[in-house]
Structure formats: C-alpha cells, structure tokens
Design an enzyme around this catalytic site. Structure first.
Site, PDB file in Angstrom:
ATOM      1  N   HIS A  33      64.914  21.581  71.391  1.00  0.00           N
ATOM      2  CA  HIS A  33      65.182  22.738  70.056  1.00  0.00           C
ATOM      3  C   HIS A  33      66.092  22.077  69.175  1.00  0.00           C
ATOM      4  O   HIS A  33      67.498  22.222  69.230  1.00  0.00           O
ATOM      5  CB  HIS A  33      65.942  23.963  70.848  1.00  0.00           C
ATOM      6  CG  HIS A  33      64.951  24.733  71.876  1.00  0.00           C
ATOM      7  ND1 HIS A  33      64.817  24.011  73.177  1.00  0.00           N
ATOM      8  CD2 HIS A  33      64.225  25.575  71.716  1.00  0.00           C
ATOM      9  CE1 HIS A  33      63.849  25.017  73.679  1.00  0.00           C
ATOM     10  NE2 HIS A  33      63.440  25.910  72.882  1.00  0.00           N
ATOM     11  N   HIS A 271      62.848  25.903  65.403  1.00  0.00           N
ATOM     12  CA  HIS A 271      63.461  26.261  66.629  1.00  0.00           C
ATOM     13  C   HIS A 271      63.440  25.496  67.638  1.00  0.00           C
ATOM     14  O   HIS A 271      64.425  24.793  68.331  1.00  0.00           O
ATOM     15  CB  HIS A 271      63.201  27.632  66.932  1.00  0.00           C
ATOM     16  CG  HIS A 271      63.929  28.583  67.816  1.00  0.00           C
ATOM     17  ND1 HIS A 271      63.799  28.165  69.265  1.00  0.00           N
ATOM     18  CD2 HIS A 271      64.833  29.362  68.016  1.00  0.00           C
ATOM     19  CE1 HIS A 271      64.529  28.748  70.038  1.00  0.00           C
ATOM     20  NE2 HIS A 271      65.479  29.411  69.162  1.00  0.00           N
ATOM     21  N   GLU A 421      75.557  45.798  86.565  1.00  0.00           N
ATOM     22  CA  GLU A 421      75.378  44.816  87.598  1.00  0.00           C
ATOM     23  C   GLU A 421      74.957  43.630  87.111  1.00  0.00           C
ATOM     24  O   GLU A 421      75.550  42.685  87.801  1.00  0.00           O
ATOM     25  CB  GLU A 421      74.233  45.478  88.676  1.00  0.00           C
ATOM     26  CG  GLU A 421      74.362  46.808  89.188  1.00  0.00           C
ATOM     27  CD  GLU A 421      74.088  47.998  88.244  1.00  0.00           C
ATOM     28  OE1 GLU A 421      74.052  49.012  88.974  1.00  0.00           O
ATOM     29  OE2 GLU A 421      73.719  47.634  87.263  1.00  0.00           O
ATOM     30  N   HIS A 483      65.665  54.277  95.378  1.00  0.00           N
ATOM     31  CA  HIS A 483      67.197  53.713  95.987  1.00  0.00           C
ATOM     32  C   HIS A 483      66.943  52.938  97.374  1.00  0.00           C
ATOM     33  O   HIS A 483      67.841  52.637  97.980  1.00  0.00           O
ATOM     34  CB  HIS A 483      68.128  54.809  96.066  1.00  0.00           C
ATOM     35  CG  HIS A 483      68.601  55.186  94.919  1.00  0.00           C
ATOM     36  ND1 HIS A 483      68.048  55.605  93.744  1.00  0.00           N
ATOM     37  CD2 HIS A 483      69.869  55.140  94.499  1.00  0.00           C
ATOM     38  CE1 HIS A 483      68.800  55.839  92.763  1.00  0.00           C
ATOM     39  NE2 HIS A 483      70.122  55.883  93.055  1.00  0.00           N
TER      40      HIS A 483
END
Length: 675
Positions: A33, A271, A421, A483
């Site tokens: 890159h 890129h 999280e 859950h």
C-alpha cells in the site's frame, strides 16, 4: 563552498526519502500500500525528528513515547522511519518487504520488528490500543511518580485514517478516552478522503472534528499535512493541551494520498497497489528525486538518526530513576518488577496455598461469584491487577473490596468500560503491551462476538490479558437465545494461543485464575456460570492436576473404567450424578473434568492417554455446540457427544436443561448404548 540546505528544503528531502523507500519496497514486493506512506511523510518528519521521545538502541525503554500506526496497511512508512532512525532494521529487510520470514511483514507485527509497539491492520484497533496505553501511562504516573521524581512521563501518538474512523471501534475508543481525559494521547487524522472504493464522500460524510469534540477531545483543524512546520505547530499545541491536562487531542491533517505521483495522486488506485516502473519514474521526476531505488543520502539519514539523542534521553531518565530509587527503593523495585511483567517472588507458592484454601472451603456457588472471590484474593498479592467490565459489573462480578473506580480525576483499579466490548478488549491489549499492569475485562460470553477480533489480536500478540465471560450457557435461562452462548465456547477454542477455561466449581475457578495470571505467553478466557455449581472434592494430587487442563476428577470403582464421561463447567455435576447411577448398575465410570482443552493439548501424550484411555468408550457432555468434542473421542471404540446444536429458548433454566437433554438420565442412556 558547502551550502547548507534550509530547514524547509531538508524537511522536503526527508519526507521524500520516506516516500521513495515505501515506493521502492512496494515495487520490489509487487504488493503493498504505497498511498498512505506517500501521503503522510511530512507528518512523520515533524513527529519523529522533532518530538518523539525514543531510543532505537533500546526499544523497551520504559519511559519512551509510544507510537501506533492504526492505519497499519501503510506499514512501509513505519518501517522506513524505524530504519532511518537507527533501529535494528537493516535496509535489506526493507528490500524484503512482505517476504517470508522478513522483519517487514505486510502489516506491523509486535514482537517481530524492533520498535513496533502493537500489531495493527484491523482498522481502528490501533487507536483503541493507544487508548489502553495512554490509560496505563496515566495510572502508572499516579501510582509511582513522587514530588521531584517523575519517572513516568511520556506520550502516546497514533496515526489513523478514514478507515479507522469508519470502524465502530473508533467511537468506543474515542468516547472512553475523552471521559477518562487521557491528555497524553495525541492522534493524527490522515484526512485524504480516499478509501479502497474511491472518494469517501459517498459513504463517509461525518463531521469528524465535531464528533471528537463531543467526546471530550481537543481538536486542531485544517492542518496542512504536507507542511512540516504547520504539523510541528499543531504538535506543540497538542503538547500544551497535554501539559494542561485538558484531554486527548486530534490533529486533523489534510493530505493527498499518493502525493507526488503525477497520474495517481489523490485517487483510489494508489491506495493498495504498486505504482509500476513508468509511474515511479514519473514520480521521481516530479519530485526531483534522482537517487536509485533504496538509495538514501547520508545527510538525510543523519536528520532521522535518533541513536545519540535517544541514548542521551534514556541516560538522563536512568539518572532520574537512580535518584528515585535512592529515596523510594521499594517503589523503584516494584516499578521495575511490574514494567518487566514479572510476578512477585513466591507467587506460585502463594497461588497454590490460595487454591488449597478454596478447596477446604468447599463452597457451592456460581463460578462468576467464585471468580469475584478469586479476583479479590489475587488483587491483594498483585497490585498490577487492573480490570473491570463492559457495563455488567454487578452481573460479571468483577469488582472487589477496596478496588476503587478509575475516573478522570481518580486512580483506581476497577474500570467501568461502558457498553464497549470491542473497545474494551482492544484497550486491554494496549494496557498489556504498555507494561505495568495485568489487565482483565468482562462481559457475557455471548457478547464475546463483539470483542472477538481484539481477543484474536491478544492471542496473535501473545499478550497476558484475561477475559471473564459469564452467563456461559443455557443456564442463564429466561433471557433466551439472544443471550445464550450455544456456539461460543467451541468457537473461541479455535483461536490459536487462546486458553479457554470453563471451571466446574469454585476450586477450578481459582485454578483458572491462577493459570491465567501465571501464563506469560498468551491470553485466557474464564467462562463462568450464572447458576450455582456444586463443590467437587479432590485429593491434593488432583488439585494440582487442574492446571493440566484435563484430569481425572472421579475414578471408577476399582480403578479400571468401563466408561469415561468428559465434561466441563456446570455439566460436571450432571456427569457425577450419571456416574453414581452407572456404577449402581455395575458400569465402572470415570469422570474427566476438562476445564481447558488448550492446556490439556499441551500435556505429554502419556498424560493425555492416561486420562483418556483409548480402549474405553467415552461420552462428552457440554451445553454447547458439540462438534469440537470429537477430537477428544478419537480412538475410543465407541463414543458420543451430548451437546446443543441449535439456538436456545426463553424459559427457566431447569426447564431448558430438560428440553435440551442436559440431564443425568440422558447421559446414562447414552452410556448404556455404547456398552
């Protein structure tokens, strides 16, 4: 006459040196890159030649600045900086960019290349790592610095791009950094408005400065990213913010991706692909760079070389530390122990004594509660233990008496991560990488999906991070299938280097914690129950065997089993009940507890064969997707797995156990069929 270049001209040459090292390396590899390394060199020159505090001769100097390349695909910029600054990264390694066993892999890898602070590539995580590092620095400074003795005094710098900001983790990390007022965290946004798909205007139109201000950051806007002096001024302002403790700073640098390439600058085509020989020649002509590939003039090398200044800075710090040690010898010794990630002398003996004490208590309680007790016991012996929960403290049970909450104006040991999280897990990696703390974080096991990629990075980097994942099965009951982590245990066990512990009682929970903190080469998951788990009695030998990951918990009558039951966690009590029923029928039954398959797999073959004899039928029992257990049934004459191969239901836990066949009766019926 020897004419000296102006500073501006010298800066331009330095920036172009970085550009062409990247161009030439990508071309040699025919992969990579080049766009970002061609777009950010002036920013790098300003930071690395005027501000970055580091010593190439000692990449582990505790008080060095931390530099993170969050947009890790631009790794050749980082490698060029390390090489020119004097790190042990020879030019031949740049020529071997992206080649097998080189020190210049496609994305920066911690532990492989000197000077790389963290493995980056998954976008946004480098920013979150940097947040963890900045938090670690702040807490260590509060704990160890004393009047006239400032031994923790460094900054965390991070380069990031549009891709990092589009990833959701960037919001989690930025929000947390702002509320914690991590003032020594300074980020550079490479605002080039290009991603792989093209101009980002069609899919990324956020008001990034406003967003970061809303998160509590200082923002310096409209910096010309190709003007070294302008970037330098912005850095000085950011350092003023840091000194005034006004929060982290984002420096918004407007750049052109692939700057210097006549045909491809400012386009997506630069890129992630080599420029090609013709365009490289055109770029050399456009920038007036008449040097051969990988040829860097000595005066440019001298401009980057940080070995002399770095050694002087570290020597000055060492003198300060020696004076500190004279006045505060115990603190100095403790700082050294912790920053080098060594456990206290005699800790293993203490851990064994704690484990025996827990066994003597013979408590029946949920393993999440047992985990909380374990944290409290270990925290007294390990002042480096630092952790918390992603907004579920009173469910995960990760606080302990006297821990104190970490706040912007308050040093503590318990972190309220909020509902973040992924950001939590990535920041834990940063804390571990920084050194000085042993970090842990918690959530429900089902939400490990949110954190999974950062957990994978913990394992990839072999960092000592502990993940407490509670509510580990259908036993959580009424919350239902959203859950209930049916597939998560086997999924996490597939991650190399990750130890997944699922303890069956308070004793195994303490043993799991002991193993996790003593493990120096990787992360651990401790999966805990919501419901109470019965205490299982063991003799002293079997108590020590828990650390092996799989061991004989209960032997068959007479010592010669006709059936082996393998289980983990809450299913151990079912296996023990089934054992009693089977033995009443004359079927001598062994129960093997296997709290950690990875630890068991590391044992000698003789141990594994002794625990799981090949000539005896086996049944594995776990309230999770069953396929992974067949590995431990291979070689048995007959075998079966009792598991759950579909999503759960919303109902009381006892009803769910019956619905899914998690009962002693089903185990007995299965064992009979294998006779």
């Amino acid at each position: 006459m020897n004419m000296r270049l102006s500073q501006s001209a010298q800066d331009t040459l330095c920036a172009n040196a970085l550009r062409f090292l990247a161009i030439d390396a990508v071309e040699a590899a025919q992969s990579g890159h080049p766009g970002m390394p061609m777009g950010m060199p002036e920013i790098a020159v300003a930071l690395w030649t005027r501000h970055l505090k580091h010593n190439p001769a000692d990449p582990t100097w505790p008080d060095r600045d931390r530099f993170i390349l969050s947009n890790g695909h631009g790794s050749m910029l980082h490698y060029a900086l390390l090489h020119l600054s004097g790190y042990d990264l020879p030019l031949d390694e740049l020529k071997r960019f992206r080649q097998l066993h080189s020190k210049t892999p496609g994305h920066p890898e911690y532990g492989l290349t000197p000077g790389i602070e963290t493995t980056t590539g998954p976008l946004g995580q480098g920013l979150a790592n940097a947040v963890g590092m900045a938090l670690a620095e702040k807490l260590l400074a509060a704990e160890f610095n004393r009047p006239d003795h400032t031994i923790v005094d460094h900054h965390t710098w991070v380069f990031l791009g549009d891709g990092c900001l589009m990833e959701g983790i960037s919001h989690e990390a930025a929000s947390f950094a702002g509320v914690q007022r991590l003032s020594r965290l300074i980020a550079f946004w490479d605002d080039n408005r290009i991603s792989i798909d093209g101009d980002v205007a069609g899919w990324f139109a956020d008001d990034t400065p406003a967003r970061f201000r809303a998160c509590g950051w200082n923002v310096i806007e409209n910096v010309d990213g190709h003007d070294v002096d302008a970037v330098d001024d912005a850095i000085r302002n950011a350092r003023t913010n840091a000194a005034a403790d006004t929060g982290p700073t984002l420096i918004c640098c407007r750049t052109t991706i692939g700057r210097g390439s006549p045909a491809r600058a400012g386009t997506a085509s630069v890129h992630g692909a080599p420029l090609g020989k013709d365009e490289i020649a055109a770029t050399r002509a456009a920038l007036g760079w008449d040097h051969a590939p990988f040829d860097i003039p000595e005066e440019i090398r001298n401009s980057f070389d940080a070995r002399t200044t770095g050694t002087a800075r570290q020597s000055a710090w060492q003198a300060q530390f020696d004076a500190y040690a004279q006045e505060w010898p115990e603190l100095a010794a403790e700082f050294t122990r912790r920053i080098t990630k060594r456990l206290p002398v005699g800790f293993r003996v203490l851990a064994d004594a704690i484990l025996r004490g827990v066994h003597n208590e013979a408590a029946t309680l949920a393993s999440r509660k047992a985990s909380q007790h374990a944290i409290g016991r270990l925290a007294r012996a390990l002042p480096e233990l630092l952790g918390g929960s992603a907004d579920l403290t009173h469910s995960n049970l990760t606080d302990w008496p006297g821990c104190g909450a970490v706040r912007a104006d308050q040093a503590g040991r318990h972190i309220n991560w909020g509902v973040r999280e992924f950001g939590m897990a990535a920041a834990l990696n940063g804390i571990a990488l920084h050194g000085g703390h042993l970090p842990f974080g918690a959530t429900f096991l089902v939400f490990s999906d949110y954190a999974r990629n950062a957990m994978r990075m913990s394992a990839l980097m072999r960092q000592r991070v502990v993940y407490v994942m509670t509510h580990d099965s259908i036993g959580l009951g009424e919350d239902g299938p959203t859950h209930q982590p049916v597939e998560h245990l086997p999924s996490l066990r597939q991650i190399p280097n990750l130890d997944v512990w699922r303890p069956c009682d308070a004793v195994e929970t303490q043993a799991a914690w002991n193993a996790a903190v003593m493990r120096a080469d990787g992360p651990s998951v401790i999966a805990c129950s919501r419901q109470n788990l019965q205490h299982q009695a063991r003799d002293a030998e079997r108590l020590g065997d828990i650390a092996r990951g799989g061991y004989v918990l209960a032997e068959a009558d007479g010592g010669q089993p006709a059936m082996v039951l393998i289980a983990t966690g809450s299913e151990i009590s079912l296996a023990m009940e089934a054992r009693s029923l089977l033995q009443a029928e004359g079927i001598a039954t062994r129960v093997v507890s296997m709290p950690c398959t990875a630890a068991f797999d590391r044992q000698h073959e003789a141990w594994r064969d002794a625990v799981l004899p090949t000539d005896v039928p086996r049944v594995a029992i776990e309230a999770a997707q069953p396929d992974g257990w067949w590995k431990y049934l291979a070689g048995a004459p007959r075998a079966a797995v009792i598991g759950i191969d579909r999503f759960g239901e919303s109902a009381p836990a006892g009803e769910l156990a019956t619905l899914f066949g998690m009962t002693p009766e089903r185990i007995v019926d299965t064992a009979r069929r294998l006779r």
